[in-house]
Motif scaffolding. Structure first.
Motif, PDB file in Angstrom:
ATOM      1  N   UNK A  85      -5.543  14.463  46.440  1.00 20.33           N
ATOM      2  CA  UNK A  85      -5.562  14.557  45.135  1.00 20.33           C
ATOM      3  C   UNK A  85      -6.274  16.072  44.731  1.00 20.33           C
ATOM      4  N   UNK A  86      -7.083  15.946  45.691  1.00 15.92           N
ATOM      5  CA  UNK A  86      -8.052  17.497  45.463  1.00 15.92           C
ATOM      6  C   UNK A  86      -7.524  18.350  46.087  1.00 15.92           C
ATOM      7  N   UNK A 129     -13.506  35.024  58.030  1.00 21.09           N
ATOM      8  CA  UNK A 129     -13.724  33.631  58.431  1.00 21.09           C
ATOM      9  C   UNK A 129     -12.597  32.792  58.027  1.00 21.09           C
ATOM     10  N   UNK A 130     -12.182  31.752  58.827  1.00 19.12           N
ATOM     11  CA  UNK A 130     -11.351  30.639  58.493  1.00 19.12           C
ATOM     12  C   UNK A 130     -12.241  29.777  57.830  1.00 19.12           C
ATOM     13  N   UNK A 131     -11.646  29.325  56.471  1.00 22.91           N
ATOM     14  CA  UNK A 131     -12.325  28.418  55.736  1.00 22.91           C
ATOM     15  C   UNK A 131     -11.409  27.651  55.010  1.00 22.91           C
ATOM     16  N   UNK A 132     -11.537  26.520  54.643  1.00 18.61           N
ATOM     17  CA  UNK A 132     -11.069  25.504  53.780  1.00 18.61           C
ATOM     18  C   UNK A 132     -11.605  25.512  52.333  1.00 18.61           C
ATOM     19  N   UNK A 133     -10.850  26.085  51.232  1.00 14.93           N
ATOM     20  CA  UNK A 133     -11.386  26.063  49.640  1.00 14.93           C
ATOM     21  C   UNK A 133     -10.875  24.978  48.919  1.00 14.93           C
ATOM     22  N   UNK A 134     -11.875  24.254  48.623  1.00 12.19           N
ATOM     23  CA  UNK A 134     -11.628  23.164  47.767  1.00 12.19           C
ATOM     24  C   UNK A 134     -11.928  23.426  46.176  1.00 12.19           C
ATOM     25  N   UNK A 135     -10.962  23.090  45.501  1.00  7.97           N
ATOM     26  CA  UNK A 135     -11.118  23.197  44.013  1.00  7.97           C
ATOM     27  C   UNK A 135     -11.554  21.712  43.402  1.00  7.97           C
ATOM     28  N   UNK A 136     -12.768  21.894  42.797  1.00  6.48           N
ATOM     29  CA  UNK A 136     -13.391  20.761  42.102  1.00  6.48           C
ATOM     30  C   UNK A 136     -13.776  20.789  40.766  1.00  6.48           C
ATOM     31  N   UNK A 137     -13.860  19.902  39.870  1.00 11.74           N
ATOM     32  CA  UNK A 137     -14.007  20.123  38.336  1.00 11.74           C
ATOM     33  C   UNK A 137     -15.592  20.006  38.258  1.00 11.74           C
ATOM     34  N   UNK A 138     -15.864  21.052  37.551  1.00 10.42           N
ATOM     35  CA  UNK A 138     -17.501  21.315  37.276  1.00 10.42           C
ATOM     36  C   UNK A 138     -17.712  20.364  36.021  1.00 10.42           C
ATOM     37  N   UNK A 163     -14.809  24.974  39.904  1.00 16.12           N
ATOM     38  CA  UNK A 163     -15.712  25.481  41.149  1.00 16.12           C
ATOM     39  C   UNK A 163     -14.823  25.270  42.275  1.00 16.12           C
ATOM     40  N   UNK A 164     -14.973  26.404  43.120  1.00 19.16           N
ATOM     41  CA  UNK A 164     -14.163  26.610  44.301  1.00 19.16           C
ATOM     42  C   UNK A 164     -15.190  26.712  45.340  1.00 19.16           C
TER      43      UNK A 164
END
Length: 459
Positions: free
Chosen positions: A122-123, A133-142, A179-180
């Motif tokens: 769900x995130x 750089x190879x990254x994984x970006x997560x979107x979270x609720x601040x 927040x990412x």
């Protein structure tokens, strides 16, 4: 090194001596004083030579008795170049400073958030390239407002945390109430998928006891580091301890913990003061239920009382009321260990044909039944049988029963209903490490023999 001389002595054959004498008439006169050594080097180029490597420099010697001096300026230059190269390689191996990304960078990397999602959770998350750089970006609720100065301070503490079992947080970006978080990309699969393959339930990559003990040891060590060594003046909390937040890497089946620092930056944790070793006491922790105007204490929470943070089903401690603590992390760790040993989900429902209802199956209760009766008049054989039936059958009954029982009891201590009775992660990590060594001894003793041959020829 500059003051040493290197001498090469060799006995030349007669043919080489005659060749030298025949060429002596064509050689220029040997200069005097300091030019003599240089002339010897020049002469050696016309004769069969041998090469010798000395401290990074190659010296060429002739067949005759000659001596060579390594020039001080050359040696100093070589040493300087070597030192610069070493420092450069060391500097390149060190991590960069944490980043506060601009929203335009996140948009560009994720194709304006239209790129394919990294996972089906769900995130929202995207695998992309940020600043090379190879990254994984997560979107979270601040969950609460955060200033740039506070964000930089927290990112600095989290970024300076280094552990082989923790995936690195590279930077963050704040946009509105979101927040990412950009984490280093690690190739592997999460523990949930490794334990339970939906397409083939009878298959698991973790088919040996040692592979599961390796994951348990890495997870305990990483969580112990987060609780006791990551923060400078505070004890940090993870909050998202669950099997889907653990990445398993091949070929050694090491475990790496995801989402470290997420709860701290989103404001979903209780921050506790560290134990003062000099004063031999723990500073009292108090909750702040009032707005920001209240005096700052050793523990703080979100500005609003009405905000409730959801936990993960099956991993929530009984006392969880929205804010995570180290004790709730310990509880979730215990559930993950039971999940790792049994291969089952933390909570599932089984259909009862007699009643026609769905019966709730709790992994904690099942584990307690598996080891129940020891020391209380129970038959050891019955406990052994229940334990073997409870442990994942895909291990094919190949595991040390004594070690497995101790691991289950450690996990049950972690999921105690009373938070004060749960052990600290430092204590748990020490016990799990000892059981890992016991398992290693067992594996070396019961290794499958491979020193025999077989023949299918007719007798």
């Amino acid at each position: 090194m500059c003051g040493n001389k290197m001498a090469v002595n060799a006995t030349q054959p007669d043919q080489l001596s005659r060749r030298r004498s025949s060429r002596s008439s064509r050689q220029p006169p040997i200069p005097s004083s300091g030019d003599q050594s240089q002339t010897r080097v020049n002469q050696s180029t016309n004769i069969t030579s041998s090469s010798f490597t000395y401290d990074g420099g190659t010296v060429t010697g002739t067949g005759s008795s000659s001596s060579y001096r390594l020039g001080s300026s050359t040696a100093t230059a070589d040493a300087s170049i070597s030192s610069t190269t070493s420092l450069s390689s060391l500097r390149n191996s060190l991590p960069e400073n944490t980043h506060i990304y601009d929203l335009s960078e996140i948009r560009s990397a994720t194709n304006n958030f239209l790129a394919k999602r990294f996972s089906s959770s769900s995130t929202p998350s995207w695998r992309c390239n940020l600043r090379g750089k190879q990254v994984v970006v997560f979107q979270r609720k601040l969950r609460r407002p955060i200033l740039d100065s506070e964000l930089r301070e927290k990112l600095s503490v989290i970024y300076r945390s280094h552990h082989m079992s923790i995936i690195k947080l590279l930077g963050a970006c704040i946009s509105g109430d979101c927040i990412y978080l950009a984490y280093d990309f690690i190739s592997g699969g999460n523990l949930t998928d490794c334990l339970r393959n939906k397409r083939n339930p009878n298959f698991t990559v973790l088919s040996t006891w040692m592979s599961r003990m390796q994951i348990a040891t890495d997870l305990a060590s990483g969580l112990d580091y987060i609780h006791n060594n990551a923060g400078l003046k505070i004890n940090l909390v993870h909050k998202y301890v669950k099997s889907s937040s653990v990445i398993v890497t091949e070929p050694s089946f090491n475990a790496k913990i995801c989402h470290f620092g997420t709860a701290e930056l989103c404001g979903e944790t209780v921050i506790e003061a560290k134990f003062d070793k000099q004063r031999r006491e723990i500073v009292e922790i108090d909750e702040i239920d009032s707005p920001e105007s209240s005096p700052v204490k050793k523990l703080y929470r979100s500005n609003s009382r009405t905000v409730k943070f959801e936990g993960v089903k099956g991993y929530m401690a009984p006392e969880f009321q929205g804010l995570a603590t180290q004790k709730t992390d310990v509880y979730a760790f215990g559930v993950v260990i039971l999940e790792l040993l049994s291969g089952e989900e933390p909570v599932k429902y089984r259909y009862d044909k007699e009643t026609g209802d769905h019966v709730r199956m709790d992994i904690v209760e099942m584990a307690r039944y598996a080891v129940a009766g020891d020391g209380g008049g129970g038959v050891e054989g019955e406990i052994d049988g229940r334990l073997r039936r409870w442990v994942d059958r895909r291990l094919k009954d190949s595991f040390p029963v004594t070690v497995a029982e101790k691991m289950i009891r450690i996990a049950l201590d972690c999921v105690d209903v009373d938070p004060s009775k749960r052990p600290s992660m430092s204590r748990v990590s020490g016990k799990v490490s000892k059981l890992y060594l016991d398992s290693r001894k067992w594996a070396d003793t019961f290794r499958v023999p491979n020193d025999f041959t077989s023949s299918f020829a007719p007798r």
